[in-house]
Scaffold this motif. Structure first.
Motif, PDB file in Angstrom:
ATOM      1  N   LEU A   1      28.319  59.216  62.068  1.00  0.00           N
ATOM      2  CA  LEU A   1      29.680  59.466  61.917  1.00  0.00           C
ATOM      3  C   LEU A   1      29.929  57.785  61.453  1.00  0.00           C
ATOM      4  N   LEU A   2      30.394  57.167  63.134  1.00  0.00           N
ATOM      5  CA  LEU A   2      30.718  55.495  62.546  1.00  0.00           C
ATOM      6  C   LEU A   2      29.821  54.303  62.492  1.00  0.00           C
ATOM      7  N   GLU A   3      28.570  54.546  62.558  1.00  0.00           N
ATOM      8  CA  GLU A   3      27.735  53.893  62.038  1.00  0.00           C
ATOM      9  C   GLU A   3      27.526  53.863  60.810  1.00  0.00           C
ATOM     10  N   GLU A   4      27.247  54.974  60.138  1.00  0.00           N
ATOM     11  CA  GLU A   4      27.616  55.052  58.642  1.00  0.00           C
ATOM     12  C   GLU A   4      28.936  54.630  58.228  1.00  0.00           C
ATOM     13  N   THR A   5      30.128  54.875  58.241  1.00  0.00           N
ATOM     14  CA  THR A   5      31.040  54.235  58.010  1.00  0.00           C
ATOM     15  C   THR A   5      31.164  52.705  57.940  1.00  0.00           C
ATOM     16  N   ALA A   6      30.361  52.504  58.678  1.00  0.00           N
ATOM     17  CA  ALA A   6      30.199  50.812  58.720  1.00  0.00           C
ATOM     18  C   ALA A   6      29.987  50.540  57.833  1.00  0.00           C
ATOM     19  N   HIS A   7      28.455  50.646  57.325  1.00  0.00           N
ATOM     20  CA  HIS A   7      27.857  50.089  56.177  1.00  0.00           C
ATOM     21  C   HIS A   7      28.682  50.742  55.157  1.00  0.00           C
ATOM     22  N   PHE A   8      29.490  51.775  54.965  1.00  0.00           N
ATOM     23  CA  PHE A   8      29.919  52.465  54.299  1.00  0.00           C
ATOM     24  C   PHE A   8      30.264  51.428  53.860  1.00  0.00           C
ATOM     25  N   VAL A   9      31.613  50.832  54.441  1.00  0.00           N
ATOM     26  CA  VAL A   9      32.615  49.933  54.614  1.00  0.00           C
ATOM     27  C   VAL A   9      31.969  48.335  53.860  1.00  0.00           C
ATOM     28  N   GLN A  10      31.231  47.803  54.852  1.00  0.00           N
ATOM     29  CA  GLN A  10      30.322  47.233  53.884  1.00  0.00           C
ATOM     30  C   GLN A  10      29.622  47.487  52.155  1.00  0.00           C
ATOM     31  N   CYS A  11      29.313  48.204  52.484  1.00  0.00           N
ATOM     32  CA  CYS A  11      29.069  48.548  50.745  1.00  0.00           C
ATOM     33  C   CYS A  11      30.510  47.986  49.775  1.00  0.00           C
ATOM     34  N   LEU A  12      31.004  48.916  50.437  1.00  0.00           N
ATOM     35  CA  LEU A  12      32.515  49.014  49.090  1.00  0.00           C
ATOM     36  C   LEU A  12      32.745  47.723  49.265  1.00  0.00           C
ATOM     37  N   GLU A  13      32.508  46.772  49.819  1.00  0.00           N
ATOM     38  CA  GLU A  13      33.420  45.287  50.361  1.00  0.00           C
ATOM     39  C   GLU A  13      32.267  44.207  49.425  1.00  0.00           C
ATOM     40  N   THR A  14      30.765  44.904  49.600  1.00  0.00           N
ATOM     41  CA  THR A  14      30.860  44.203  47.842  1.00  0.00           C
ATOM     42  C   THR A  14      30.510  44.459  47.247  1.00  0.00           C
ATOM     43  N   GLN A  15      30.964  45.680  46.964  1.00  0.00           N
ATOM     44  CA  GLN A  15      30.906  46.240  45.372  1.00  0.00           C
ATOM     45  C   GLN A  15      32.044  45.587  45.035  1.00  0.00           C
ATOM     46  N   VAL A  16      33.115  45.871  45.828  1.00  0.00           N
ATOM     47  CA  VAL A  16      33.978  45.057  45.206  1.00  0.00           C
ATOM     48  C   VAL A  16      34.538  43.818  44.733  1.00  0.00           C
ATOM     49  N   ARG A  17      33.878  42.945  46.127  1.00  0.00           N
ATOM     50  CA  ARG A  17      33.876  41.798  45.307  1.00  0.00           C
ATOM     51  C   ARG A  17      32.750  41.661  44.294  1.00  0.00           C
ATOM     52  N   VAL A  18      31.209  41.965  44.077  1.00  0.00           N
ATOM     53  CA  VAL A  18      30.417  41.985  42.682  1.00  0.00           C
ATOM     54  C   VAL A  18      31.259  42.326  41.523  1.00  0.00           C
ATOM     55  N   MET A  19      32.625  43.507  41.266  1.00  0.00           N
ATOM     56  CA  MET A  19      33.369  43.684  40.489  1.00  0.00           C
ATOM     57  C   MET A  19      34.023  42.534  40.044  1.00  0.00           C
ATOM     58  N   ARG A  20      35.100  42.110  41.216  1.00  0.00           N
ATOM     59  CA  ARG A  20      35.640  41.418  40.746  1.00  0.00           C
ATOM     60  C   ARG A  20      35.113  39.977  40.061  1.00  0.00           C
ATOM     61  N   SER A  21      34.369  39.595  40.714  1.00  0.00           N
ATOM     62  CA  SER A  21      33.262  37.786  40.404  1.00  0.00           C
ATOM     63  C   SER A  21      33.056  38.769  38.530  1.00  0.00           C
ATOM     64  N   ILE A  22      32.253  39.623  38.666  1.00  0.00           N
ATOM     65  CA  ILE A  22      32.133  40.107  37.526  1.00  0.00           C
ATOM     66  C   ILE A  22      33.357  39.821  35.702  1.00  0.00           C
ATOM     67  N   ALA A  23      34.462  40.641  36.812  1.00  0.00           N
ATOM     68  CA  ALA A  23      35.664  40.760  35.821  1.00  0.00           C
ATOM     69  C   ALA A  23      36.346  39.492  35.544  1.00  0.00           C
ATOM     70  N   ASP A  24      35.758  38.334  36.831  1.00  0.00           N
ATOM     71  CA  ASP A  24      36.842  37.178  36.581  1.00  0.00           C
ATOM     72  C   ASP A  24      35.675  35.974  35.612  1.00  0.00           C
ATOM     73  N   GLN A  25      34.241  36.062  35.636  1.00  0.00           N
ATOM     74  CA  GLN A  25      33.083  35.682  34.146  1.00  0.00           C
ATOM     75  C   GLN A  25      33.548  36.319  33.262  1.00  0.00           C
ATOM     76  N   LEU A  26      33.653  37.211  33.413  1.00  0.00           N
ATOM     77  CA  LEU A  26      33.602  37.862  31.343  1.00  0.00           C
ATOM     78  C   LEU A  26      35.052  37.117  30.971  1.00  0.00           C
ATOM     79  N   PRO A  27      34.665  36.739  29.443  1.00  0.00           N
ATOM     80  CA  PRO A  27      35.926  35.933  29.274  1.00  0.00           C
ATOM     81  C   PRO A  27      37.193  36.817  28.161  1.00  0.00           C
TER      82      PRO A  27
END
Lengths: 95, 180
Positions: free
Chosen positions: B154-180
Motif C-alpha cells: 500500500l505504501l509503495e502504491e501510494t507513493a506512485h499514486f501521489v506522484q501520478c496525481l501531481e503530474t496529472q494536476v500539473r499537466v491539467m493546469r498547464s493546459i488550462a493556462d495555455q488555452l486562450p
C-alpha cells in the motif's frame, strides 16, 4: 507476496519483520508531502502523522483536479473548434 | 554500438509519463468538445450551466482514465482504477452519464460535502477498532485497489499514486493556462 506478513496476523503494533521496510517506505512517502518536506527534521515525524498527511494531500489533489476540470470545461465552451490553435493541437495529437 | 542504439530506441518509444498522459487527455478533451455541442444562443443560461457541469464530470473521468491508462497495468492502483472506471462506463449510457460518473468517482474515495461529518464519525469509530495504524484504513479507501494490499504494498502504491496525481494536476493546469 506470501512471505510478507499480513496486517491482521500482527495485531499489536507493526509487525517486527517488516518494521524497517515500513520505516523506509514511509520516509520515501514523506518526501512527496509538501508540508513535511522542508520543515521537520527527518526522525521526528511519526508514521501515523505521515499517513494522515498523505490522506489529506491526496484529498487536496482530488479537489484540485475538480477545480481544474471545471476550469477546463468553462474554457472548452469558449474556444472555437475550428480555430488554428485547435488545428495545431489536433496535428500534435495525431503524431 | 548496439547497446546505445537499443537505448535510443527504448527512450524514443516510451516517452515520459506526463507526455503520455497529456496526449491521451488532450485526445479525450477534443472528443468531449466535439460530442457535447454547445447550446444555441437562444437557450437559457441555466441549461448551459448544466452542460458545463456535465462536461466537468466527463473531463474529470477522462483525466483519471487517461492517467490510469498512461500508467498501464504495471501498478495495482492503475489496474484497479481502469477496471472500476470501465465498469462505471458500462453501467451508464449517455443519458445517465451523471449516474455512472458519480459511481465511478465514488471509487476514488471522493465524498460529497454534506456527508463529511458522517464520514468523520464513522472514521473515528473505525479508528478505535483498527489495530496497528488507524490511518491505513483511510489510505486504503483513497488509493484504488488498496483494500487488497498489505501495508508495504500500500505504501509503495501510494507513493506512485501521489506522484501520478501531481503530474496529472500539473499537466491539467498547464493546459488550462495555455488555452486562450
Amino acid at each position: 507476496m506470501s512471505s510478507r506478513r499480513s496486517r491482521q496476523s500482527s495485531s499489536s503494533g507493526s509487525s517486527r519483520i517488516s518494521d524497517d521496510q515500513i520505516i523506509e517506505l514511509i520516509s520515501k512517502l514523506r518526501q512527496f508531502l509538501p508540508e513535511i518536506r522542508d520543515n521537520r527534521r527527518s526522525n521526528k515525524v511519526s508514521a501515523s502523522k505521515v499517513l494522515q498527511e498523505t490522506c489529506s494531500y491526496i484529498r487536496n489533489l482530488h479537489r484540485e483536479v475538480d477545480d481544474l476540470s471545471e476550469r477546463l470545461s468553462q474554457l472548452l465552451s469558449t474556444i472555437d473548434a475550428d480555430s488554428p490553435e485547435a488545428a495545431i493541437i489536433r496535428s500534435l495529437i495525431q503524431q | 554500438m548496439t547497446a546505445s542504439r537499443r537505448e535510443i530506441i527504448t527512450s524514443s518509444s516510451s516517452p515520459p509519463l506526463r507526455t503520455r498522459f497529456a496526449l491521451r487527455f488532450l485526445k479525450n478533451l477534443m472528443k468531449i468538445k466535439k460530442s457535447t455541442p454547445l447550446g444555441h444562443s437562444s437557450s437559457l443560461p441555466s441549461s448551459s450551466s448544466l452542460e458545463i457541469r456535465r462536461r466537468t464530470q466527463l473531463i474529470k473521468l477522462a483525466a483519471y482514465s487517461s492517467m490510469a491508462r498512461a500508467v498501464g497495468s504495471r501498478r495495482v492502483w492503475s489496474r484497479a482504477l481502469i477496471l472500476k472506471l470501465s465498469a462505471g462506463k458500462r453501467i451508464g449510457h449517455r443519458s445517465s452519464i451523471s449516474l455512472s460518473a458519480r459511481s465511478s468517482l465514488r471509487c476514488l474515495g471522493m465524498k460529497r460535502k454534506r456527508s463529511k461529518t458522517v464520514t468523520k464519525r464513522f472514521a473515528a469509530k473505525k479508528r478505535q477498532l483498527e489495530g496497528p495504524c488507524p490511518g491505513v484504513v483511510e489510505l486504503q479507501r483513497l488509493v484504488p485497489g488498496g483494500e487488497s494490499m498489505d501495508l508495504c504494498g500500500l505504501l509503495e502504491e501510494t507513493a506512485h499514486f501521489v506522484q501520478c496525481l501531481e503530474t496529472q494536476v500539473r499537466v491539467m493546469r498547464s493546459i488550462a493556462d495555455q488555452l486562450p
